[in-house]
Design a protein around this motif. Structure first.
Motif, PDB file in Angstrom:
ATOM      1  N   MET A 127       0.845  -1.190   0.000  1.00  0.00           N
ATOM      2  CA  MET A 127       0.000   0.000   0.000  1.00  0.00           C
ATOM      3  C   MET A 127       0.884   1.244   0.000  1.00  0.00           C
ATOM      4  SD  MET A 127      -2.761   1.348   2.760  1.00  0.00           S
ATOM      5  CE  MET A 127      -1.964   2.753   3.466  1.00  0.00           C
ATOM      6  N   ILE A 128       0.608   2.138  -0.957  1.00  0.00           N
ATOM      7  CA  ILE A 128       1.309   3.423  -1.009  1.00  0.00           C
ATOM      8  C   ILE A 128       0.229   4.493  -0.942  1.00  0.00           C
ATOM      9  CG2 ILE A 128       2.982   4.848  -2.221  1.00  0.00           C
ATOM     10  CD1 ILE A 128       3.802   2.263  -3.761  1.00  0.00           C
ATOM     11  N   GLY A 129       0.107   5.112   0.222  1.00  0.00           N
ATOM     12  CA  GLY A 129      -0.983   6.037   0.501  1.00  0.00           C
ATOM     13  C   GLY A 129      -0.860   7.366  -0.206  1.00  0.00           C
ATOM     14  N   TYR A 130      -1.985   8.040  -0.319  1.00  0.00           N
ATOM     15  CA  TYR A 130      -2.067   9.341  -0.979  1.00  0.00           C
ATOM     16  C   TYR A 130      -1.132  10.359  -0.339  1.00  0.00           C
ATOM     17  CZ  TYR A 130      -5.003  10.631   2.975  1.00  0.00           C
ATOM     18  OH  TYR A 130      -5.469  10.874   4.238  1.00  0.00           O
ATOM     19  N   PRO A 185       4.887  10.881  -0.771  1.00  0.00           N
ATOM     20  CA  PRO A 185       5.414  11.458  -2.015  1.00  0.00           C
ATOM     21  C   PRO A 185       5.765  10.372  -3.033  1.00  0.00           C
ATOM     22  CG  PRO A 185       6.957  11.782  -0.175  1.00  0.00           C
ATOM     23  CD  PRO A 185       5.715  11.150   0.386  1.00  0.00           C
ATOM     24  N   LYS A 186       5.844   9.114  -2.586  1.00  0.00           N
ATOM     25  CA  LYS A 186       6.163   8.007  -3.488  1.00  0.00           C
ATOM     26  C   LYS A 186       4.919   7.361  -4.105  1.00  0.00           C
ATOM     27  CE  LYS A 186      10.474   6.900  -1.203  1.00  0.00           C
ATOM     28  NZ  LYS A 186      11.266   5.872  -0.541  1.00  0.00           N
ATOM     29  N   CYS A 187       3.724   7.869  -3.780  1.00  0.00           N
ATOM     30  CA  CYS A 187       2.506   7.289  -4.355  1.00  0.00           C
ATOM     31  C   CYS A 187       2.565   7.435  -5.879  1.00  0.00           C
ATOM     32  CB  CYS A 187       1.254   7.951  -3.799  1.00  0.00           C
ATOM     33  SG  CYS A 187      -0.257   7.115  -4.353  1.00  0.00           S
ATOM     34  N   PRO A 188       2.436   6.326  -6.614  1.00  0.00           N
ATOM     35  CA  PRO A 188       2.554   6.372  -8.070  1.00  0.00           C
ATOM     36  C   PRO A 188       1.302   6.881  -8.792  1.00  0.00           C
ATOM     37  CG  PRO A 188       2.172   4.132  -7.368  1.00  0.00           C
ATOM     38  CD  PRO A 188       2.296   4.958  -6.114  1.00  0.00           C
ATOM     39  N   VAL A 189       0.277   7.251  -8.038  1.00  0.00           N
ATOM     40  CA  VAL A 189      -0.963   7.750  -8.642  1.00  0.00           C
ATOM     41  C   VAL A 189      -1.336   9.067  -7.979  1.00  0.00           C
ATOM     42  CG1 VAL A 189      -3.364   7.252  -9.188  1.00  0.00           C
ATOM     43  CG2 VAL A 189      -1.729   5.367  -9.017  1.00  0.00           C
ATOM     44  N   LYS A 190      -1.529  10.079  -8.801  1.00  0.00           N
ATOM     45  CA  LYS A 190      -1.967  11.403  -8.337  1.00  0.00           C
ATOM     46  C   LYS A 190      -3.226  11.769  -9.122  1.00  0.00           C
ATOM     47  CE  LYS A 190       2.046  12.273  -6.160  1.00  0.00           C
ATOM     48  NZ  LYS A 190       2.225  11.536  -4.970  1.00  0.00           N
ATOM     49  N   THR A 191      -4.011  12.675  -8.561  1.00  0.00           N
ATOM     50  CA  THR A 191      -5.260  13.066  -9.218  1.00  0.00           C
ATOM     51  C   THR A 191      -5.207  14.456  -9.841  1.00  0.00           C
ATOM     52  OG1 THR A 191      -6.239  14.076  -7.260  1.00  0.00           O
ATOM     53  CG2 THR A 191      -6.561  11.684  -7.552  1.00  0.00           C
ATOM     54  N   GLY A 192      -4.282  15.295  -9.389  1.00  0.00           N
ATOM     55  CA  GLY A 192      -4.237  16.661  -9.884  1.00  0.00           C
ATOM     56  C   GLY A 192      -5.332  17.539  -9.298  1.00  0.00           C
ATOM     57  N   HIS A 193      -6.043  17.042  -8.309  1.00  0.00           N
ATOM     58  CA  HIS A 193      -7.129  17.795  -7.670  1.00  0.00           C
ATOM     59  C   HIS A 193      -6.898  17.760  -6.157  1.00  0.00           C
ATOM     60  CE1 HIS A 193     -11.087  19.005  -6.290  1.00  0.00           C
ATOM     61  NE2 HIS A 193     -11.458  19.234  -7.537  1.00  0.00           N
ATOM     62  N   PRO A 194      -6.875  18.910  -5.493  1.00  0.00           N
ATOM     63  CA  PRO A 194      -6.550  18.919  -4.057  1.00  0.00           C
ATOM     64  C   PRO A 194      -7.566  18.189  -3.170  1.00  0.00           C
ATOM     65  CG  PRO A 194      -7.313  21.087  -4.766  1.00  0.00           C
ATOM     66  CD  PRO A 194      -7.150  20.253  -6.009  1.00  0.00           C
ATOM     67  N   ASP A 195      -8.800  18.027  -3.639  1.00  0.00           N
ATOM     68  CA  ASP A 195      -9.834  17.385  -2.828  1.00  0.00           C
ATOM     69  C   ASP A 195     -10.165  15.969  -3.292  1.00  0.00           C
ATOM     70  OD1 ASP A 195     -10.135  19.640  -1.177  1.00  0.00           O
ATOM     71  OD2 ASP A 195     -11.459  20.579  -2.649  1.00  0.00           O
ATOM     72  N   TYR A 223      -2.455   0.151  -4.271  1.00  0.00           N
ATOM     73  CA  TYR A 223      -2.115  -1.145  -3.696  1.00  0.00           C
ATOM     74  C   TYR A 223      -1.424  -1.913  -4.818  1.00  0.00           C
ATOM     75  CZ  TYR A 223      -5.400   0.342  -0.153  1.00  0.00           C
ATOM     76  OH  TYR A 223      -6.046   1.066   0.829  1.00  0.00           O
ATOM     77  N   VAL A 224      -0.109  -2.009  -4.730  1.00  0.00           N
ATOM     78  CA  VAL A 224       0.703  -2.477  -5.848  1.00  0.00           C
ATOM     79  C   VAL A 224       1.139  -3.921  -5.648  1.00  0.00           C
ATOM     80  CG1 VAL A 224       2.785  -2.010  -7.205  1.00  0.00           C
ATOM     81  CG2 VAL A 224       1.546  -0.107  -6.136  1.00  0.00           C
ATOM     82  N   THR A 225       0.884  -4.738  -6.668  1.00  0.00           N
ATOM     83  CA  THR A 225       1.399  -6.100  -6.732  1.00  0.00           C
ATOM     84  C   THR A 225       2.117  -6.242  -8.069  1.00  0.00           C
ATOM     85  OG1 THR A 225      -0.557  -7.053  -7.794  1.00  0.00           O
ATOM     86  CG2 THR A 225      -0.546  -7.007  -5.389  1.00  0.00           C
ATOM     87  N   LYS A 226       2.843  -7.318  -8.235  1.00  0.00           N
ATOM     88  CA  LYS A 226       3.519  -7.536  -9.504  1.00  0.00           C
ATOM     89  C   LYS A 226       2.475  -7.807 -10.588  1.00  0.00           C
ATOM     90  CE  LYS A 226       7.205  -9.976 -11.741  1.00  0.00           C
ATOM     91  NZ  LYS A 226       8.370 -10.828 -11.609  1.00  0.00           N
ATOM     92  N   GLY A 227       2.416  -6.940 -11.567  1.00  0.00           N
ATOM     93  CA  GLY A 227       1.520  -7.129 -12.697  1.00  0.00           C
ATOM     94  C   GLY A 227       0.165  -6.456 -12.586  1.00  0.00           C
ATOM     95  N   SER A 228      -0.193  -5.954 -11.408  1.00  0.00           N
ATOM     96  CA  SER A 228      -1.471  -5.248 -11.294  1.00  0.00           C
ATOM     97  C   SER A 228      -1.449  -4.314 -10.082  1.00  0.00           C
ATOM     98  CB  SER A 228      -2.645  -6.222 -11.186  1.00  0.00           C
ATOM     99  OG  SER A 228      -2.567  -6.974 -10.021  1.00  0.00           O
ATOM    100  N   THR A 229      -2.321  -3.333 -10.147  1.00  0.00           N
ATOM    101  CA  THR A 229      -2.442  -2.355  -9.070  1.00  0.00           C
ATOM    102  C   THR A 229      -3.914  -2.063  -8.844  1.00  0.00           C
ATOM    103  OG1 THR A 229      -0.299  -1.346  -9.537  1.00  0.00           O
ATOM    104  CG2 THR A 229      -1.889   0.025  -8.379  1.00  0.00           C
ATOM    105  N   LEU A 230      -4.296  -1.974  -7.587  1.00  0.00           N
ATOM    106  CA  LEU A 230      -5.639  -1.538  -7.214  1.00  0.00           C
ATOM    107  C   LEU A 230      -5.514  -0.088  -6.778  1.00  0.00           C
ATOM    108  CD1 LEU A 230      -8.643  -2.211  -6.494  1.00  0.00           C
ATOM    109  CD2 LEU A 230      -7.810  -2.733  -4.207  1.00  0.00           C
TER     110      LEU A 230
END
Length: 122
Positions: free
Chosen positions: A29-32, A35-45, A51-58
Motif C-alpha cells: 500500500m502506497i498512501g495518498y 510522495p512516493k505514491c505512483p498515482v496522483k489526481t491533480g485535484h486537491p480534494d 495497492y501495488v502487486t507484480k503485474g497489477s495495481t488496485l
C-alpha cells in the motif's frame, strides 16, 4: 476504512470479495500522503492510494470535493511496472458501491462528492 459489521447499514462483504480476488493481502500500500505514491489526481480534494502487486495495481480514488470532479489520473507507469499502451482502468461491479466500468488511462474519471472508485489496472 470500510463499513464494519454489525454497526453499519451495509454489508461490506462484497467489497472484501474484490479485495480478496485482487490479492490485497500481498499488495504494497502506497498512501495518498506519500510522495512516493505512483498515482496522483491533480485535484486537491480528490485523493488516490495505490495497492501495488507484480503485474497489477488496485487504485482507490475518493473525493472530498463539494462538486463532481473529473480527474485524469497521473500514473507513474514505470513505478507500477505496467505498459500504459496496454493498460485499462477497470472498476469491477460492487453492489451498493460502484457500477462496472472501464476507463482509458487518459480518460477523465467522474467523482461525485463523498464517493470514489476502486480501479484495477493490469
Amino acid at each position: 476504512m470500510t463499513n464494519r459489521l454489525p454497526w453499519s447499514g451495509q454489508n461490506p462483504a462484497r467489497l472484501w470479495k474484490v479485495w480478496d480476488e485482487f490479492g490485497i493481502v500481498d499488495a504494497d500500500m502506497i498512501g495518498y500522503w506519500s510522495p512516493k505514491c505512483p498515482v496522483k489526481t491533480g485535484h486537491p480534494d480528490v485523493l488516490a492510494t495505490a495497492y501495488v502487486t507484480k503485474g497489477s495495481t488496485l487504485i482507490s480514488v475518493a473525493s472530498w470535493a463539494k462538486e463532481t470532479a473529473n480527474c485524469r489520473l497521473e500514473i507513474d507507469w514505470k513505478a507500477l511496472g505496467l505498459n500504459p499502451k496496454k493498460a485499462k482502468l477497470h472498476a469491477p461491479a460492487i453492489a451498493d458501491f460502484q457500477p462496472e466500468r472501464t476507463f482509458r488511462p487518459d480518460e477523465p474519471i467522474p467523482l461525485e462528492p463523498g464517493k470514489g472508485w476502486l480501479l484495477i489496472v493490469k
